[in-house]
Scaffold this motif. Structure first.
Motif, PDB file in Angstrom:
ATOM      1  N   ILE A 118     -27.847  98.874  11.651  1.00 57.42           N
ATOM      2  CA  ILE A 118     -28.473  97.552  11.743  1.00 57.42           C
ATOM      3  C   ILE A 118     -27.399  96.475  11.765  1.00 57.42           C
ATOM      4  O   ILE A 118     -27.413  95.577  12.608  1.00 57.42           O
ATOM      5  CB  ILE A 118     -29.454  97.330  10.572  1.00 57.42           C
ATOM      6  N   ARG A 119     -26.477  96.556  10.834  1.00 54.04           N
ATOM      7  CA  ARG A 119     -25.404  95.551  10.777  1.00 54.04           C
ATOM      8  C   ARG A 119     -24.570  95.570  12.052  1.00 54.04           C
ATOM      9  O   ARG A 119     -24.248  94.508  12.597  1.00 54.04           O
ATOM     10  CB  ARG A 119     -24.527  95.802   9.557  1.00 54.04           C
ATOM     11  N   GLN A 120     -24.235  96.760  12.522  1.00 56.52           N
ATOM     12  CA  GLN A 120     -23.424  96.859  13.738  1.00 56.52           C
ATOM     13  C   GLN A 120     -24.165  96.250  14.928  1.00 56.52           C
ATOM     14  O   GLN A 120     -23.574  95.515  15.721  1.00 56.52           O
ATOM     15  CB  GLN A 120     -23.071  98.318  14.007  1.00 56.52           C
ATOM     16  N   ARG A 121     -25.444  96.545  15.053  1.00 53.89           N
ATOM     17  CA  ARG A 121     -26.239  96.022  16.177  1.00 53.89           C
ATOM     18  C   ARG A 121     -26.266  94.494  16.177  1.00 53.89           C
ATOM     19  O   ARG A 121     -26.237  93.874  17.236  1.00 53.89           O
ATOM     20  CB  ARG A 121     -27.667  96.569  16.096  1.00 53.89           C
ATOM     21  N   LEU A 122     -26.323  93.883  14.995  1.00 54.83           N
ATOM     22  CA  LEU A 122     -26.498  92.434  14.910  1.00 54.83           C
ATOM     23  C   LEU A 122     -25.207  91.665  14.644  1.00 54.83           C
ATOM     24  O   LEU A 122     -25.231  90.439  14.572  1.00 54.83           O
ATOM     25  CB  LEU A 122     -27.549  92.109  13.850  1.00 54.83           C
ATOM     26  N   THR A 123     -24.092  92.370  14.522  1.00 58.87           N
ATOM     27  CA  THR A 123     -22.826  91.683  14.252  1.00 58.87           C
ATOM     28  C   THR A 123     -22.504  90.588  15.268  1.00 58.87           C
ATOM     29  O   THR A 123     -22.206  89.457  14.859  1.00 58.87           O
ATOM     30  CB  THR A 123     -21.658  92.690  14.143  1.00 58.87           C
ATOM     31  N   PRO A 124     -22.548  90.830  16.573  1.00 56.83           N
ATOM     32  CA  PRO A 124     -22.199  89.734  17.494  1.00 56.83           C
ATOM     33  C   PRO A 124     -23.104  88.513  17.332  1.00 56.83           C
ATOM     34  O   PRO A 124     -22.626  87.373  17.317  1.00 56.83           O
ATOM     35  CB  PRO A 124     -22.372  90.363  18.881  1.00 56.83           C
ATOM     36  N   LEU A 125     -24.403  88.747  17.173  1.00 55.10           N
ATOM     37  CA  LEU A 125     -25.358  87.644  17.049  1.00 55.10           C
ATOM     38  C   LEU A 125     -25.128  86.851  15.764  1.00 55.10           C
ATOM     39  O   LEU A 125     -25.020  85.617  15.790  1.00 55.10           O
ATOM     40  CB  LEU A 125     -26.785  88.196  17.079  1.00 55.10           C
ATOM     41  N   ALA A 161     -30.252  87.982  24.352  1.00 56.44           N
ATOM     42  CA  ALA A 161     -30.682  88.758  25.519  1.00 56.44           C
ATOM     43  C   ALA A 161     -30.053  90.148  25.531  1.00 56.44           C
ATOM     44  O   ALA A 161     -30.678  91.114  25.966  1.00 56.44           O
ATOM     45  CB  ALA A 161     -30.344  88.012  26.808  1.00 56.44           C
ATOM     46  N   ALA A 162     -28.844  90.267  25.009  1.00 55.65           N
ATOM     47  CA  ALA A 162     -28.147  91.554  24.996  1.00 55.65           C
ATOM     48  C   ALA A 162     -28.819  92.564  24.057  1.00 55.65           C
ATOM     49  O   ALA A 162     -28.571  93.766  24.162  1.00 55.65           O
ATOM     50  CB  ALA A 162     -26.689  91.363  24.579  1.00 55.65           C
ATOM     51  N   LEU A 163     -29.690  92.089  23.167  1.00 57.43           N
ATOM     52  CA  LEU A 163     -30.374  92.981  22.233  1.00 57.43           C
ATOM     53  C   LEU A 163     -31.579  93.670  22.857  1.00 57.43           C
ATOM     54  O   LEU A 163     -32.158  94.565  22.253  1.00 57.43           O
ATOM     55  CB  LEU A 163     -30.822  92.204  20.994  1.00 57.43           C
ATOM     56  N   GLY A 164     -31.974  93.237  24.058  1.00 57.02           N
ATOM     57  CA  GLY A 164     -33.123  93.847  24.725  1.00 57.02           C
ATOM     58  C   GLY A 164     -34.346  92.957  24.620  1.00 57.02           C
ATOM     59  O   GLY A 164     -34.244  91.750  24.431  1.00 57.02           O
TER      60      GLY A 164
END
Length: 185
Positions: A118-125, A161-164
Motif C-alpha cells: 500500500i505504501r509503495q503504491r501511494l508513495t509518488p502521490l 491517473a497513474a493509479l488506474g
C-alpha cells in the motif's frame, strides 16, 4: 462541502470527491449510517456499506445531535490511513516507533506485505502531496488527504491517473479504512 441535517437524513451539498455516493449533492438516511467518529476533524460518517464520508469540524454539534436522535454509535477507531501514511509526514520516527505503527496495522488484520505494498503504491502521490507541494504536514495525513490528492489537490494530475480507475482506488481506500475497528465512546 456543506451539510444540512434533516429529521432522518443528512443532505450533502458540494461534496468534493466525485467517487462518493453523495457527490456532488446527495442524501444519506440515518438507516444507512453505521457509526460516526467525532474526536478530530474532519468528522467521519461510516456507512453500513463501509464508505467513509467527511464533514467539517463545524458540523460537530449537528452531527452529535443527529447521532443521539437516531441511536447512531459515536466511536473511536484506529486511523488506518493515518498509520499507513506516517512515512509521508515531515517528521522523523525512530525504528521502534515505526515498528509500533506497523504492529498496530497488523493487529487490525493487515499483513506486513500489504502494509508495504500500500505504501509503495501511494508513495509518488503522497510524496508529491506533502513534499513537492511544500505543504510539509508533520502531524497527520489520512484518508481525507488521500482523497484530496486523488482529486488532484496539490499534486501533478498525472499521479492520480497513474493509479488506474480512480473509482476503484476510492473503493479500495474505503476497504482499507474499514480495517480500523470501531470502539464505542
Amino acid at each position: 462541502m456543506t451539510v444540512t441535517f434533516g429529521p432522518d437524513h443528512i443532505v450533502f451539498a458540494g461534496y468534493e470527491f466525485p467517487w462518493a455516493s453523495v457527490h456532488p449533492h446527495g442524501v444519506l438516511t440515518a438507516s444507512r449510517i453505521r457509526d460516526c467518529y467525532v474526536e478530530v476533524g474532519p468528522l467521519e460518517i461510516r456507512t453500513v456499506s463501509g464508505e467513509t464520508l467527511f464533514l467539517s469540524w463545524d458540523d460537530k454539534p449537528g452531527l452529535a445531535e443527529f447521532c443521539r436522535r437516531h441511536d447512531i454509535p459515536v466511536v473511536s477507531r484506529l486511523d488506518v490511513w493515518g498509520n499507513l501514511f506516517e512515512p509521508f509526514l515531515d517528521t522523523e520516527f525512530s525504528s521502534s516507533e515505526q515498528s509500533a505503527t506497523d504492529a498496530r496495522l497488523r493487529a487490525v488484520g493487515l499483513s506486513q506485505s500489504s502494509i508495504d505494498t500500500i505504501r509503495q503504491r501511494l508513495t509518488p502521490l503522497m510524496h508529491s502531496y506533502n513534499f513537492d507541494s511544500m505543504l510539509w504536514e508533520w502531524g497527520h495525513l489520512g484518508l481525507y488527504e488521500l482523497l484530496k490528492a486523488l482529486n488532484g489537490h496539490l499534486v501533478d494530475p498525472a499521479l492520480p491517473a497513474a493509479l488506474g480507475d480512480l473509482g476503484e482506488v476510492y473503493r479500495w481506500a474505503m476497504e482499507i479504512a474499514d480495517y480500523g475497528r470501531a470502539k464505542a465512546l
